[in-house]
Design a protein around this motif. Sequence first.
Motif, PDB file in Angstrom:
ATOM      1  N   GLY A 294      28.852   0.447 -15.256  1.00 29.35           N
ATOM      2  CA  GLY A 294      27.786  -0.547 -15.242  1.00 29.35           C
ATOM      3  C   GLY A 294      28.325  -1.962 -15.152  1.00 29.35           C
ATOM      4  O   GLY A 294      28.401  -2.574 -14.085  1.00 29.35           O
ATOM      5  N   SER A 295      28.765  -2.489 -16.313  1.00 26.24           N
ATOM      6  CA  SER A 295      29.256  -3.866 -16.359  1.00 26.24           C
ATOM      7  C   SER A 295      30.483  -4.063 -15.483  1.00 26.24           C
ATOM      8  O   SER A 295      30.638  -5.106 -14.838  1.00 26.24           O
ATOM      9  N   GLY A 296      31.382  -3.056 -15.458  1.00 22.44           N
ATOM     10  CA  GLY A 296      32.592  -3.196 -14.670  1.00 22.44           C
ATOM     11  C   GLY A 296      32.309  -3.388 -13.200  1.00 22.44           C
ATOM     12  O   GLY A 296      32.903  -4.241 -12.539  1.00 22.44           O
ATOM     13  N   LEU A 297      31.389  -2.585 -12.662  1.00 25.42           N
ATOM     14  CA  LEU A 297      31.055  -2.712 -11.245  1.00 25.42           C
ATOM     15  C   LEU A 297      30.372  -4.046 -10.952  1.00 25.42           C
ATOM     16  O   LEU A 297      30.662  -4.697  -9.944  1.00 25.42           O
ATOM     17  N   ARG A 298      29.438  -4.445 -11.811  1.00 24.49           N
ATOM     18  CA  ARG A 298      28.769  -5.740 -11.595  1.00 24.49           C
ATOM     19  C   ARG A 298      29.772  -6.883 -11.663  1.00 24.49           C
ATOM     20  O   ARG A 298      29.689  -7.844 -10.898  1.00 24.49           O
ATOM     21  N   TYR A 299      30.721  -6.780 -12.588  1.00 27.18           N
ATOM     22  CA  TYR A 299      31.739  -7.826 -12.708  1.00 27.18           C
ATOM     23  C   TYR A 299      32.574  -7.918 -11.435  1.00 27.18           C
ATOM     24  O   TYR A 299      32.760  -9.007 -10.866  1.00 27.18           O
ATOM     25  N   VAL A 300      33.095  -6.783 -10.953  1.00 27.10           N
ATOM     26  CA  VAL A 300      33.975  -6.784  -9.785  1.00 27.10           C
ATOM     27  C   VAL A 300      33.238  -7.266  -8.546  1.00 27.10           C
ATOM     28  O   VAL A 300      33.724  -8.127  -7.799  1.00 27.10           O
ATOM     29  N   VAL A 301      32.048  -6.724  -8.319  1.00 24.15           N
ATOM     30  CA  VAL A 301      31.313  -7.056  -7.096  1.00 24.15           C
ATOM     31  C   VAL A 301      30.854  -8.513  -7.106  1.00 24.15           C
ATOM     32  O   VAL A 301      31.020  -9.244  -6.123  1.00 24.15           O
ATOM     33  N   THR A 302      30.277  -8.953  -8.225  1.00 20.86           N
ATOM     34  CA  THR A 302      29.733 -10.312  -8.280  1.00 20.86           C
ATOM     35  C   THR A 302      30.840 -11.358  -8.301  1.00 20.86           C
ATOM     36  O   THR A 302      30.758 -12.379  -7.589  1.00 20.86           O
ATOM     37  N   LEU A 303      31.880 -11.135  -9.090  1.00 20.26           N
ATOM     38  CA  LEU A 303      32.989 -12.091  -9.103  1.00 20.26           C
ATOM     39  C   LEU A 303      33.673 -12.134  -7.746  1.00 20.26           C
ATOM     40  O   LEU A 303      34.112 -13.201  -7.289  1.00 20.26           O
ATOM     41  N   GLY A 304      33.757 -10.977  -7.071  1.00 21.46           N
ATOM     42  CA  GLY A 304      34.339 -10.960  -5.739  1.00 21.46           C
ATOM     43  C   GLY A 304      33.591 -11.865  -4.777  1.00 21.46           C
ATOM     44  O   GLY A 304      34.201 -12.550  -3.945  1.00 21.46           O
ATOM     45  N   ARG A 305      32.255 -11.882  -4.873  1.00 22.63           N
ATOM     46  CA  ARG A 305      31.470 -12.767  -4.009  1.00 22.63           C
ATOM     47  C   ARG A 305      31.778 -14.237  -4.293  1.00 22.63           C
ATOM     48  O   ARG A 305      31.878 -15.058  -3.387  1.00 22.63           O
ATOM     49  N   ILE A 306      31.933 -14.558  -5.580  1.00 20.46           N
ATOM     50  CA  ILE A 306      32.223 -15.951  -5.937  1.00 20.46           C
ATOM     51  C   ILE A 306      33.608 -16.350  -5.446  1.00 20.46           C
ATOM     52  O   ILE A 306      33.801 -17.430  -4.868  1.00 20.46           O
ATOM     53  N   LEU A 307      34.596 -15.484  -5.663  1.00 21.28           N
ATOM     54  CA  LEU A 307      35.958 -15.821  -5.248  1.00 21.28           C
ATOM     55  C   LEU A 307      36.091 -15.876  -3.733  1.00 21.28           C
ATOM     56  O   LEU A 307      36.904 -16.635  -3.203  1.00 21.28           O
ATOM     57  N   ASP A 308      35.293 -15.067  -3.028  1.00 23.27           N
ATOM     58  CA  ASP A 308      35.321 -15.121  -1.563  1.00 23.27           C
ATOM     59  C   ASP A 308      34.763 -16.437  -1.039  1.00 23.27           C
ATOM     60  O   ASP A 308      35.138 -16.896   0.044  1.00 23.27           O
ATOM     61  N   ALA A 309      33.844 -17.020  -1.808  1.00 23.54           N
ATOM     62  CA  ALA A 309      33.165 -18.221  -1.332  1.00 23.54           C
ATOM     63  C   ALA A 309      34.018 -19.478  -1.469  1.00 23.54           C
ATOM     64  O   ALA A 309      33.830 -20.445  -0.734  1.00 23.54           O
ATOM     65  N   THR A 310      34.971 -19.470  -2.424  1.00 27.48           N
ATOM     66  CA  THR A 310      35.733 -20.694  -2.649  1.00 27.48           C
ATOM     67  C   THR A 310      37.033 -20.358  -3.320  1.00 27.48           C
ATOM     68  O   THR A 310      37.181 -19.313  -3.924  1.00 27.48           O
ATOM     69  N   ALA A 311      37.992 -21.254  -3.202  1.00 21.73           N
ATOM     70  CA  ALA A 311      39.271 -21.129  -3.896  1.00 21.73           C
ATOM     71  C   ALA A 311      39.726 -22.525  -4.278  1.00 21.73           C
ATOM     72  O   ALA A 311      39.708 -23.433  -3.453  1.00 21.73           O
ATOM     73  N   VAL A 312      40.103 -22.711  -5.538  1.00 19.62           N
ATOM     74  CA  VAL A 312      40.594 -24.011  -6.003  1.00 19.62           C
ATOM     75  C   VAL A 312      41.869 -23.776  -6.787  1.00 19.62           C
ATOM     76  O   VAL A 312      42.124 -22.699  -7.302  1.00 19.62           O
ATOM     77  N   ASP A 313      42.689 -24.814  -6.848  1.00 18.24           N
ATOM     78  CA  ASP A 313      43.916 -24.684  -7.620  1.00 18.24           C
ATOM     79  C   ASP A 313      43.608 -24.929  -9.097  1.00 18.24           C
ATOM     80  O   ASP A 313      42.491 -25.310  -9.454  1.00 18.24           O
TER      81      ASP A 313
END
Length: 573
Positions: A294-313
């Motif tokens: 449950g939480s693990g899949l939502r974490y991986v999928v949703t965080l992946g979308r955020i990290l794909d959208a931007t990258a900062v140092d």
Amino acid sequence: MRRELRFGLASLPRRPLLELAGWSLPDAVPTAFYGLAVARAVDDGFLAGRPAVGLAWLAGLVAAACVGAIGSRQVYRRLGDLVEPFRDELVRRVVTGALRQGVAGRPDDGAVARLTRQVEIVRDTYAGLIVVARDFVVRLVGVVVGLLTIAPVIVVLVLPPFLLGSAVAVATLGLAAARVRASVRADERTAAAAGEVVAGARDITARGGEGYATALVAGPVAQHAAAERALARVGALRTLCFALGGWAPLMLLLAAGPWLVARGVTAGALLGGLTYVLVGLHPALGTVMGALGGSGLRYVVTLGRILDATAVDPAGTPLARAPSGHRVVVDAVTFRYGPHAAPVVRGLDLVIDDGDHLAVVGPSGIGKSTLAGLICGLLRPDEGHVLLGGVPAADLPAERLAATRVLIPQEAYVFEGTVRDNVTYLLPGASTAELRRAVEAVGAEGLLSRLGGVDALVRPDRLSAGERQLLALVRSYLSPAPLAVLDEATCHLDPVAERLAEEAFAGRGGTLIVIAHRISSALRARRILVLDGTSATVGEHDELQLASPLYRDLLGHWTGPAPDGRRQIQPAS
């Protein structure tokens, strides 16, 4: 999945984490004491004829629970110190990425959704995963300490299957995340196809197009069904993991009971071991697996979308992500020219590995040049992603995009200047020897001789379309970009010159994508992509002859071998 897990671990502040670990020690006391109390109550109390001693040991469970409650209270008080900095980092990344996109003239329409919804989803699931992971470690440590106290041999029996089941369950998280993404994409395609059919139901019925409409929806429905079945198989695999890690230790302990008793393990120790399995290991694994599904899949999928959208140092400075390699991934891409236009590319999935040679064939106007524009980052997909080296192609800065791919369009660009100026501006430091090797490779020696050499003046209006293409091919051959895309870049050349140019790029190194003008280009490619407007089929020549009626139509009839050993094509009669 590894990227998301690394990001979560790297975001943990050290001091609150150490405090959390410290207060987890008293929280482990009840788990460590349960089995010991049961074992001593049975052996030293009830079986020894001293019920008061047995009751005293059991009463000690209350005291142990009180100690654990104090530890739990302090743990939850420190949970916010771990989670809130993580949330702040996500907010900063989303806002910084949105500002960067806006400055670049590409408004980020999804930033608000990421900020108001996705960040909160990730924050909540992150906190839940921390709690579950801590609880798992606390229970495991408590059980091991308790078992070592009453009967170390039981540890050897119950711990290996428990750890194996837990490891396999964690390993399935990446597979489950991929299956969830595939299911979501398939659902979106099904909804889009069904929506188009429903919108045109009246016209379909009036013109007797039910069969076509059924075929239009059948593909996405079948893909969705396959994705759901694949996701269900992951669920079945998790059930097997729980059977291995949760029930196998219990069954092993029960089966080994007579053997353990024969070797001096007391009845109380055996009962205490069962208590540790049922009260400690069994619920710990169940909680972890429920959280991962449950939480693990939502974490991986949703965080992946955020990290794909931007990258900062780490200092907050926006970074333009550099591609890793030049592998092309077209993931569920749909593109249309205008909000109300029909899709030119619909739900396309394609992977082009480094070093591949792909020919794209199909009728005129079917979307081949559109696909080239998407791959080269000149067009942004309406749905899905086009990645170059793991980075969205449309988000790459111009200088990195130019270093990653070179596109040769059908209408070659040539400007007034010397031949050297025209062919070296993608590699300004090219030597005369390198230039001549490129000219020879693509077969432009005759043109160079007619113009008067590398320092001769080029007047575009005095060149034929084929001559302009030859200069563009030389220029692109010299480019350091490892990915070359020929979008009908040889259409004004004769077949012999076209073959020479394509073979030159195939031997240049890197990846070659040819939007084919002639079907003969398909024979020179390692793989072929056939576009027919509703679906895409990719494979080798022999496979496509069997799988694609359109490819067979385009192919025509083969003649015998040419004098140079190559097959020739004549139009279908």
